[in-house]
Design a protein around this motif. Structure first.
Motif, PDB file in Angstrom:
ATOM      1  N   LEU A  28       0.829  -1.203   0.000  1.00 51.37           N
ATOM      2  CA  LEU A  28       0.000   0.000   0.000  1.00 51.37           C
ATOM      3  C   LEU A  28       0.866   1.256   0.000  1.00 51.37           C
ATOM      4  CD1 LEU A  28      -2.825   1.214  -0.013  1.00 51.37           C
ATOM      5  CD2 LEU A  28      -2.808   1.084   2.495  1.00 51.37           C
ATOM      6  N   ASN A  84      -3.169  -0.976   5.571  1.00 51.32           N
ATOM      7  CA  ASN A  84      -3.772  -1.938   4.641  1.00 51.32           C
ATOM      8  C   ASN A  84      -4.421  -3.068   5.441  1.00 51.32           C
ATOM      9  OD1 ASN A  84      -4.528  -3.087   2.255  1.00 51.32           O
ATOM     10  ND2 ASN A  84      -2.478  -3.624   1.568  1.00 51.32           N
ATOM     11  N   ALA A 114      -7.227   1.119   4.050  1.00 55.49           N
ATOM     12  CA  ALA A 114      -7.810   0.199   3.070  1.00 55.49           C
ATOM     13  C   ALA A 114      -9.319   0.052   3.256  1.00 55.49           C
ATOM     14  CB  ALA A 114      -7.126  -1.162   3.142  1.00 55.49           C
ATOM     15  N   ARG A 147      -8.813   2.015   0.045  1.00 52.44           N
ATOM     16  CA  ARG A 147      -8.200   1.188  -0.995  1.00 52.44           C
ATOM     17  C   ARG A 147      -9.107   1.116  -2.220  1.00 52.44           C
ATOM     18  NH1 ARG A 147      -5.589  -4.833  -0.304  1.00 52.44           N
ATOM     19  NH2 ARG A 147      -5.809  -5.463  -2.464  1.00 52.44           N
TER      20      ARG A 147
END
Length: 177
Positions: A28, A84, A114, A147
């Motif tokens: 990420l 993430n 995310a 995300r």
């Protein structure tokens, strides 16, 4: 406008998902750094920066020369935390990040979470309440990008528009009319 390699982003994040927890976070961070680096005037200053005491770590610090074709509406330093996680980021983690921003005397931060953050934005509960409190106390602005939002982007123009929209919504939601 620069094209964002959407398929490459999806593949890179999927590869991170297949690895251990640290690889997810690294994937990420790489996606965020690369994507923001496509904007004119944006440059990486530090990655995984640790303070002198070794007690504070920041995922990404970027400089923003506020180029007209870049992100002129954002401050010179962009301090970014990437999470993430499958679950939304909790209030304690958001609080830890805003504490780091305050220690750095920053008034702006970007949290790439995310799965978003806990609570309800409209009701300003959980993490949303903490973000509101930080703005009311210190005028600290914390934008959250998910995300899913990153994976949908196809150009820097779209990403810039998303950040402008998020900043406008943030300011409107924090206003006391």
């Amino acid at each position: 406008m620069v094209a964002i390699p959407q398929q490459q982003i999806i593949e890179q994040l999927a590869a991170g998902d297949a690895g251990h927890t640290a690889q997810k976070g690294i994937a990420l961070e790489e996606v965020v750094n690369h994507t923001l680096g496509l904007f004119s005037g944006i440059t990486l200053i530090h990655r995984n920066a640790v303070d002198v005491a070794g007690s504070c770590e920041i995922d990404l610090i970027l400089s923003n020369n506020q180029h007209p074709d870049g992100l002129p509406f954002l401050p010179f330093y962009l301090v970014i935390e990437c999470k993430n996680w499958q679950a939304p980021v909790d209030t304690a983690t958001v609080r830890a990040f805003t504490s780091k921003l305050r220690l750095m005397r920053m008034k702006f931060g970007l949290l790439v979470a995310a799965s978003g953050i806990t609570g309800d934005a409209a009701d300003r509960t959980n993490s949303h309440a903490h973000i509101r409190d930080e703005f009311n106390r210190d005028e600290l602005i914390l934008l959250v990008v998910t995300r899913a939002e990153l994976e949908r982007l196809t150009s820097t123009e779209e990403f810039g528009a998303l950040l402008k929209l998020k900043l406008g919504q943030f300011l409107l939601n924090m206003a006391h009319f």
